[in-house]
Design a protein around this motif. Sequence first.
Motif, short mmCIF file in Angstrom:
data_model
loop_
_atom_site.label_atom_id
_atom_site.label_comp_id
_atom_site.label_asym_id
_atom_site.label_seq_id
_atom_site.Cartn_x
_atom_site.Cartn_y
_atom_site.Cartn_z
N THR A 94 0.83 -1.21 0.00
CA THR A 94 0.00 0.00 0.00
C THR A 94 0.86 1.25 0.00
OG1 THR A 94 -1.68 -1.21 1.25
CG2 THR A 94 -1.86 1.18 1.20
N THR A 95 1.94 1.22 0.73
CA THR A 95 2.85 2.37 0.78
C THR A 95 3.47 2.63 -0.58
OG1 THR A 95 3.33 1.88 3.09
CG2 THR A 95 4.85 3.34 1.96
N ILE A 96 3.91 1.58 -1.25
CA ILE A 96 4.51 1.73 -2.59
C ILE A 96 3.46 2.23 -3.58
CG2 ILE A 96 5.53 0.46 -4.52
CD1 ILE A 96 6.94 -1.29 -2.41
N LEU A 97 2.26 1.69 -3.53
CA LEU A 97 1.18 2.13 -4.41
C LEU A 97 0.86 3.61 -4.18
CD1 LEU A 97 -0.96 1.42 -6.53
CD2 LEU A 97 -2.47 0.80 -4.65
N LEU A 98 0.77 4.02 -2.92
CA LEU A 98 0.53 5.43 -2.60
C LEU A 98 1.64 6.32 -3.15
CD1 LEU A 98 -0.80 5.46 1.06
CD2 LEU A 98 -1.98 6.24 -0.97
N PHE A 99 2.87 5.88 -3.01
CA PHE A 99 4.00 6.67 -3.49
C PHE A 99 3.95 6.83 -5.00
CE2 PHE A 99 8.36 6.94 -5.08
CZ PHE A 99 8.75 8.12 -4.48
N VAL A 100 3.70 5.76 -5.73
CA VAL A 100 3.63 5.82 -7.20
C VAL A 100 2.47 6.71 -7.65
CG1 VAL A 100 3.21 4.45 -9.28
CG2 VAL A 100 4.79 3.62 -7.55
N ASN A 155 -0.74 7.93 14.52
CA ASN A 155 0.57 7.52 15.03
C ASN A 155 1.32 6.80 13.91
OD1 ASN A 155 2.67 7.08 16.75
ND2 ASN A 155 1.72 5.34 17.78
N ILE A 156 1.83 7.57 12.92
CA ILE A 156 2.54 6.99 11.77
C ILE A 156 3.83 7.76 11.53
CG2 ILE A 156 0.50 6.06 10.61
CD1 ILE A 156 0.34 8.53 8.93
N ASN A 157 4.70 7.16 10.72
CA ASN A 157 5.97 7.81 10.42
C ASN A 157 5.77 8.91 9.37
OD1 ASN A 157 5.79 6.49 7.95
ND2 ASN A 157 7.18 4.85 8.56
N ASN A 158 6.82 9.70 9.15
CA ASN A 158 6.74 10.84 8.24
C ASN A 158 6.46 10.42 6.80
OD1 ASN A 158 7.19 12.76 10.20
ND2 ASN A 158 9.41 12.69 9.95
N TYR A 159 7.04 9.31 6.36
CA TYR A 159 6.86 8.84 4.99
C TYR A 159 5.40 8.50 4.71
CZ TYR A 159 7.51 6.06 0.78
OH TYR A 159 7.43 5.56 -0.48
N ASN A 160 4.78 7.74 5.59
CA ASN A 160 3.36 7.39 5.39
C ASN A 160 2.46 8.61 5.54
OD1 ASN A 160 3.87 4.71 4.86
ND2 ASN A 160 3.61 4.08 6.99
N ALA A 161 2.77 9.49 6.44
CA ALA A 161 1.98 10.72 6.60
C ALA A 161 2.08 11.58 5.35
CB ALA A 161 2.44 11.49 7.83
N ALA A 162 3.26 11.65 4.75
CA ALA A 162 3.43 12.43 3.52
C ALA A 162 2.66 11.80 2.38
CB ALA A 162 4.91 12.53 3.17
N ASN A 163 2.67 10.47 2.28
CA ASN A 163 1.92 9.79 1.23
C ASN A 163 0.41 10.01 1.39
OD1 ASN A 163 3.58 8.56 -0.68
ND2 ASN A 163 4.14 6.96 0.75
N ILE A 164 -0.07 9.91 2.60
CA ILE A 164 -1.52 10.09 2.83
C ILE A 164 -1.89 11.55 2.58
CG2 ILE A 164 -3.32 10.02 4.58
CD1 ILE A 164 -1.84 7.60 5.77
N SER A 165 -1.05 12.49 2.98
CA SER A 165 -1.32 13.91 2.74
C SER A 165 -1.40 14.20 1.25
CB SER A 165 -0.23 14.78 3.35
OG SER A 165 -0.18 14.62 4.73
N ALA A 166 -0.46 13.68 0.49
CA ALA A 166 -0.47 13.90 -0.96
C ALA A 166 -1.68 13.24 -1.60
CB ALA A 166 0.81 13.38 -1.57
N LEU A 167 -2.05 12.06 -1.13
CA LEU A 167 -3.22 11.37 -1.68
C LEU A 167 -4.49 12.17 -1.41
CD1 LEU A 167 -4.26 8.77 -3.06
CD2 LEU A 167 -4.71 7.91 -0.76
N ILE A 168 -4.63 12.73 -0.24
CA ILE A 168 -5.82 13.53 0.07
C ILE A 168 -5.85 14.77 -0.81
CG2 ILE A 168 -6.87 14.97 1.86
CD1 ILE A 168 -5.94 12.84 3.89
N LEU A 169 -4.72 15.41 -1.03
CA LEU A 169 -4.68 16.60 -1.90
C LEU A 169 -4.92 16.25 -3.36
CD1 LEU A 169 -1.79 18.68 -0.39
CD2 LEU A 169 -4.23 19.14 -0.30
N ASN A 170 -4.59 15.03 -3.74
CA ASN A 170 -4.80 14.63 -5.13
C ASN A 170 -6.27 14.52 -5.40
OD1 ASN A 170 -2.07 14.46 -5.27
ND2 ASN A 170 -1.98 12.26 -5.21
#
Length: 128
Positions: free
Chosen positions: A15-21, A113-128
């Motif tokens: 899921t993390t890789i998919l969010l990043f891509v 309660n998540i790390n910075n990488y996952n928080a950044a991915n979720i933030s970008a996904l919400i803005l997308n």
Amino acid sequence: MKQNNKLNFQLDTGTTILLFVLNVLFIVYFLFLAFYNRLSQDDFLFLKSVHNSGCINFVKWAYLFQSGRFTHYSYISIVFLIIDKTGSVFFIQVIVWIVNFLLLLIVLKRILNINNYNAANISALILN
């Protein structure tokens, strides 16, 4: 005893890789749209008014004679002043996206309660 009010939120590797891509593809698409974006006809009217009378006088005129939406006209006059100085809409769109991304990142880090990488991915996904 202190109670932890944060949610425990975990993402698996796939899921993390998919969010990043998805986020990288969207950012490329967003930058393409931001670069080739053009103003509409009423935007040129606002731009010309800000250019001719200045930012402060335009906001004063809009507040006194146009309507009571003072905050809206002050924001839009600042945006059009930047467009007039730079000649491009690209910078405005990128700056607004980055500011929204950072604000959302801060909110998600405080709630989940998540790390910075996952928080950044979720933030970008919400803005997308």
